[in-house]
Design a protein around this motif. Structure first.
Motif: not given
Length: 104
Positions: A46-49, A57-62, A73-81
Motif C-alpha cells: 500500500r502506498r503510504a505517501r 513510500i510503501y508498506t506491506t504486511r508479511l 515492512v516499510t520501503y522507499v521506492y526511488d525511480a528517477p528516470p
C-alpha cells in the motif's frame, strides 16, 4: 519484469537487517524473499505517501508463521528516470495487537 519496466534494485538497510535479526524466527529470510519479489514488482503493498524528489513510500504486511509474528515492512521506492529504480527496505516491525501483544 516486462520490457517496458525499468530495472529495479532492492536492498535491505542496515537498520532493517538488524531489526530482522532481533525479531528472529525467520524474519530475515521473509524480508529477503520480499526484497527479491520487489525487484520484479516494485509497487507491492500500500502506498503510504509521497516523499520528496520522486520517492514513494510503501508498506506491506508479511503474515505470521509458527515461528515469527506478522511483520509490517516499510520501503522507499526511488525511480528517477532513466536510472534503474532503487528500493530501500527501511523499517521492519512486528505487528502489535491491541493490548500490546504480537501476533503469532
Amino acid at each position: 519484469m516486462t520490457e517496458e519496466q525499468q530495472p529495479v534494485v532492492a536492498e535491505i538497510t542496515r537498520e532493517a537487517y538488524d531489526r530482522c535479526l532481533a525479531i528472529g524466527g525467520g524474519a530475515l529470510e521473509a524480508v529477503e524473499a520480499l526484497r527479491a519479489e520487489l525487484e520484479k514488482s516494485p509497487t507491492l503493498g500500500r502506498r503510504a505517501r509521497s516523499a520528496v524528489g520522486g520517492m514513494k513510500i510503501y508498506t506491506t504486511r508479511l503474515e505470521a508463521t509458527n515461528t515469527r509474528p506478522a511483520l509490517t515492512v516499510t520501503y522507499v521506492y526511488d525511480a528517477p528516470p532513466p536510472e534503474p529504480g532503487l528500493i530501500r527496505i527501511a523499517l521492519v516491525s512486528p505487528v502489535r495487537l491491541a493490548g500490546g501483544g504480537t501476533e503469532i
